[in-house]
Design a protein around this motif. Structure first.
Motif, PDB file in Angstrom:
ATOM      1  N   ASN A  94       0.777  -1.233   0.000  1.00 11.93           N
ATOM      2  CA  ASN A  94       0.000   0.000   0.000  1.00 11.93           C
ATOM      3  C   ASN A  94       0.808   1.283   0.000  1.00 11.93           C
ATOM      4  O   ASN A  94       0.294   2.326   0.325  1.00 11.93           O
ATOM      5  CB  ASN A  94      -0.963   0.045   1.192  1.00 11.93           C
ATOM      6  CG  ASN A  94      -2.167  -0.821   0.940  1.00 11.93           C
ATOM      7  OD1 ASN A  94      -2.521  -1.078  -0.200  1.00 11.93           O
ATOM      8  ND2 ASN A  94      -2.791  -1.281   1.996  1.00 11.93           N
ATOM      9  N   PHE A  98       9.322   7.007  -3.330  1.00  7.70           N
ATOM     10  CA  PHE A  98       9.839   7.835  -4.414  1.00  7.70           C
ATOM     11  C   PHE A  98      11.236   8.336  -4.074  1.00  7.70           C
ATOM     12  O   PHE A  98      11.454   8.892  -3.021  1.00  7.70           O
ATOM     13  CB  PHE A  98       8.933   9.048  -4.637  1.00  7.70           C
ATOM     14  CG  PHE A  98       7.619   8.735  -5.285  1.00  7.70           C
ATOM     15  CD1 PHE A  98       6.571   8.248  -4.530  1.00  7.70           C
ATOM     16  CD2 PHE A  98       7.428   8.927  -6.643  1.00  7.70           C
ATOM     17  CE1 PHE A  98       5.353   7.956  -5.115  1.00  7.70           C
ATOM     18  CE2 PHE A  98       6.214   8.635  -7.242  1.00  7.70           C
ATOM     19  CZ  PHE A  98       5.177   8.152  -6.480  1.00  7.70           C
ATOM     20  N   GLY A  99      12.152   8.151  -4.978  1.00  5.93           N
ATOM     21  CA  GLY A  99      13.483   8.728  -4.828  1.00  5.93           C
ATOM     22  C   GLY A  99      13.561  10.041  -5.579  1.00  5.93           C
ATOM     23  O   GLY A  99      12.570  10.737  -5.743  1.00  5.93           O
TER      24      GLY A  99
ATOM     25  N   ASN B  31      -6.720   4.409   0.499  1.00  6.84           N
ATOM     26  CA  ASN B  31      -5.408   4.866   0.960  1.00  6.84           C
ATOM     27  C   ASN B  31      -5.194   6.342   0.652  1.00  6.84           C
ATOM     28  O   ASN B  31      -5.525   6.823  -0.428  1.00  6.84           O
ATOM     29  CB  ASN B  31      -4.301   4.072   0.249  1.00  6.84           C
ATOM     30  CG  ASN B  31      -4.482   2.582   0.387  1.00  6.84           C
ATOM     31  OD1 ASN B  31      -4.877   2.090   1.431  1.00  6.84           O
ATOM     32  ND2 ASN B  31      -4.199   1.859  -0.688  1.00  6.84           N
ATOM     33  N   PHE B  33      -2.109   9.590   1.390  1.00  6.60           N
ATOM     34  CA  PHE B  33      -0.696   9.777   1.715  1.00  6.60           C
ATOM     35  C   PHE B  33      -0.370  11.270   1.801  1.00  6.60           C
ATOM     36  O   PHE B  33      -0.948  12.079   1.078  1.00  6.60           O
ATOM     37  CB  PHE B  33       0.188   9.185   0.609  1.00  6.60           C
ATOM     38  CG  PHE B  33      -0.138   7.766   0.237  1.00  6.60           C
ATOM     39  CD1 PHE B  33      -1.185   7.477  -0.623  1.00  6.60           C
ATOM     40  CD2 PHE B  33       0.612   6.717   0.740  1.00  6.60           C
ATOM     41  CE1 PHE B  33      -1.495   6.169  -0.972  1.00  6.60           C
ATOM     42  CE2 PHE B  33       0.317   5.403   0.390  1.00  6.60           C
ATOM     43  CZ  PHE B  33      -0.736   5.134  -0.461  1.00  6.60           C
ATOM     44  N   TYR B  35       3.209  13.526   1.456  1.00  3.55           N
ATOM     45  CA  TYR B  35       4.635  13.586   1.159  1.00  3.55           C
ATOM     46  C   TYR B  35       5.107  15.028   1.296  1.00  3.55           C
ATOM     47  O   TYR B  35       4.328  15.964   1.137  1.00  3.55           O
ATOM     48  CB  TYR B  35       4.920  13.178  -0.291  1.00  3.55           C
ATOM     49  CG  TYR B  35       4.597  11.764  -0.678  1.00  3.55           C
ATOM     50  CD1 TYR B  35       3.326  11.402  -1.109  1.00  3.55           C
ATOM     51  CD2 TYR B  35       5.574  10.779  -0.666  1.00  3.55           C
ATOM     52  CE1 TYR B  35       3.032  10.105  -1.505  1.00  3.55           C
ATOM     53  CE2 TYR B  35       5.297   9.480  -1.069  1.00  3.55           C
ATOM     54  CZ  TYR B  35       4.029   9.160  -1.481  1.00  3.55           C
ATOM     55  OH  TYR B  35       3.748   7.877  -1.881  1.00  3.55           O
ATOM     56  N   LEU B  43      10.524  12.731  -3.328  1.00  3.63           N
ATOM     57  CA  LEU B  43       9.362  12.757  -2.441  1.00  3.63           C
ATOM     58  C   LEU B  43       9.655  11.888  -1.226  1.00  3.63           C
ATOM     59  O   LEU B  43      10.118  10.759  -1.365  1.00  3.63           O
ATOM     60  CB  LEU B  43       8.137  12.198  -3.158  1.00  3.63           C
ATOM     61  CG  LEU B  43       7.390  13.111  -4.109  1.00  3.63           C
ATOM     62  CD1 LEU B  43       8.131  13.255  -5.425  1.00  3.63           C
ATOM     63  CD2 LEU B  43       5.983  12.596  -4.351  1.00  3.63           C
ATOM     64  N   LEU B  45       7.901  10.265   2.252  1.00  4.87           N
ATOM     65  CA  LEU B  45       6.595   9.965   2.832  1.00  4.87           C
ATOM     66  C   LEU B  45       6.554  10.378   4.295  1.00  4.87           C
ATOM     67  O   LEU B  45       7.405   9.952   5.082  1.00  4.87           O
ATOM     68  CB  LEU B  45       6.304   8.467   2.677  1.00  4.87           C
ATOM     69  CG  LEU B  45       4.962   7.966   3.181  1.00  4.87           C
ATOM     70  CD1 LEU B  45       3.820   8.593   2.389  1.00  4.87           C
ATOM     71  CD2 LEU B  45       4.904   6.447   3.073  1.00  4.87           C
ATOM     72  N   PHE B  48       0.836   7.922   6.102  1.00  8.28           N
ATOM     73  CA  PHE B  48      -0.213   7.442   5.217  1.00  8.28           C
ATOM     74  C   PHE B  48      -1.318   6.787   6.035  1.00  8.28           C
ATOM     75  O   PHE B  48      -1.143   6.471   7.213  1.00  8.28           O
ATOM     76  CB  PHE B  48       0.322   6.519   4.127  1.00  8.28           C
ATOM     77  CG  PHE B  48       0.833   5.188   4.604  1.00  8.28           C
ATOM     78  CD1 PHE B  48       2.103   5.066   5.166  1.00  8.28           C
ATOM     79  CD2 PHE B  48       0.062   4.045   4.431  1.00  8.28           C
ATOM     80  CE1 PHE B  48       2.578   3.834   5.565  1.00  8.28           C
ATOM     81  CE2 PHE B  48       0.541   2.805   4.836  1.00  8.28           C
ATOM     82  CZ  PHE B  48       1.803   2.702   5.405  1.00  8.28           C
ATOM     83  N   TYR B  50      -4.644   3.930   5.594  1.00  6.72           N
ATOM     84  CA  TYR B  50      -5.282   2.943   4.741  1.00  6.72           C
ATOM     85  C   TYR B  50      -6.748   2.737   5.090  1.00  6.72           C
ATOM     86  O   TYR B  50      -7.413   1.858   4.546  1.00  6.72           O
ATOM     87  CB  TYR B  50      -4.529   1.609   4.786  1.00  6.72           C
ATOM     88  CG  TYR B  50      -4.265   1.097   6.168  1.00  6.72           C
ATOM     89  CD1 TYR B  50      -3.088   1.426   6.841  1.00  6.72           C
ATOM     90  CD2 TYR B  50      -5.191   0.280   6.818  1.00  6.72           C
ATOM     91  CE1 TYR B  50      -2.846   0.972   8.115  1.00  6.72           C
ATOM     92  CE2 TYR B  50      -4.947  -0.183   8.095  1.00  6.72           C
ATOM     93  CZ  TYR B  50      -3.775   0.163   8.741  1.00  6.72           C
ATOM     94  OH  TYR B  50      -3.536  -0.285  10.006  1.00  6.72           O
ATOM     95  N   LYS B  57       3.079   5.802  10.269  1.00  7.76           N
ATOM     96  CA  LYS B  57       4.181   6.710  10.018  1.00  7.76           C
ATOM     97  C   LYS B  57       4.914   6.319   8.745  1.00  7.76           C
ATOM     98  O   LYS B  57       5.088   5.131   8.454  1.00  7.76           O
ATOM     99  CB  LYS B  57       5.154   6.680  11.197  1.00  7.76           C
ATOM    100  CG  LYS B  57       4.570   7.241  12.484  1.00  7.76           C
ATOM    101  CD  LYS B  57       5.583   7.167  13.615  1.00  7.76           C
ATOM    102  CE  LYS B  57       4.981   7.735  14.898  1.00  7.76           C
ATOM    103  NZ  LYS B  57       5.947   7.651  16.030  1.00  7.76           N
ATOM    104  N   ASP B  59       8.429   7.826   6.413  1.00  9.54           N
ATOM    105  CA  ASP B  59       9.863   7.928   6.665  1.00  9.54           C
ATOM    106  C   ASP B  59      10.257   9.124   7.521  1.00  9.54           C
ATOM    107  O   ASP B  59      11.265   9.091   8.219  1.00  9.54           O
ATOM    108  CB  ASP B  59      10.609   8.009   5.322  1.00  9.54           C
ATOM    109  CG  ASP B  59      10.365   6.781   4.474  1.00  9.54           C
ATOM    110  OD1 ASP B  59      10.159   6.928   3.255  1.00  9.54           O
ATOM    111  OD2 ASP B  59      10.356   5.661   5.038  1.00  9.54           O
TER     112      ASP B  59
END
Lengths: 108, 116
Positions: A94, A98-99, B31, B33, B35, B43, B45, B48, B50, B57, B59
């Protein structure tokens, strides 16, 4: 942990075909491969998605070899308006990661 | 067409202010999100969700919280804005596709937040 690697930047000229390759380390069996395009000051937008072999739509083609450890986004006859950042984020349950993407510059 | 809207395109706030960024999607996606995007970093994160009232949580959750009281709405909250939270904030929504774990995300236009 799934991870993708793609070139930081590419240059091309109008009318040329551009191929951007992404390597997909540890891609999960159920994961699809998805490419996104982002113009300045906009959110990314979906371009194309595939699981294996070749997928084509009105914007691009996506080539995925049998081992699925890489994918190639092909943009036929690029124009100046194709200048953007292209992402091939690895999947996960889910969510996508993205890098920095590949910054494509198309020159006249 | 899927539509994801964000409450503001540009926002200027002062250090220490509480900031709310709102995101609404009209496709009944499970879902959602948040960013942030900074030059050269792609980007990242933040959080997010669901499902309604569910959150996880990402990153970089520090300094942020989220709220999802309704399925179509996902809010990002900066409890006490700081200058290092100056960034472009992007909201996205998605729904799982068949048996695939990788789904397609649809993004809003982004909110460029400046904290002075």
């Amino acid at each position: 942990l799934a991870k993708t690697t793609q070139p930081i930047s590419m240059d091309s000229y109008e009318g040329q075909e551009v191929n951007i390759t992404c390597s997909h380390n540890n891609i999960a069996t159920n994961d699809y491969i998805t490419w996104y395009q982002q113009f300045p000051s906009q959110g990314p937008r979906f371009i194309i998605q595939g699981y294996k072999t070749k997928v084509t739509n009105e914007v691009a083609s996506l080539f995925i070899p049998a081992d699925r450890k890489s994918s190639t986004l092909s943009l036929p006859r690029v124009s100046l308006s194709d200048t953007a950042v292209y992402y091939c984020p690895p999947g996960g349950y889910n969510k996508l990661i993205f890098g920095a993407g590949t910054r494509l510059a198309v020159h006249p | 067409d899927v539509k994801v809207t964000q409450s503001s395109r540009y926002l200027v706030k002062r250090t220490g202010e509480k900031v709310f960024l709102e995101c609404v999607q009209d496709m009944d996606h499970e879902n959602m999100f948040w960013y942030r995007q900074d030059p050269g970093l792609g980007l990242r994160l933040i959080y997010f969700s669901y499902d309604v009232k569910m959150k996880e949580k990402g990153d970089i959750p520090e300094g942020y919280s989220v709220s999802r009281e309704k399925k179509e709405r996902f809010s990002l909250i900066l409890e006490s804005a700081s200058t290092n939270q100056t960034s472009m904030y992007l909201c996205a929504s998605s729904t799982p596709v068949g048996l695939a774990d990788t789904d397609t995300q649809y993004f809003g236009p982004g909110t460029r937040l400046t904290v002075l």
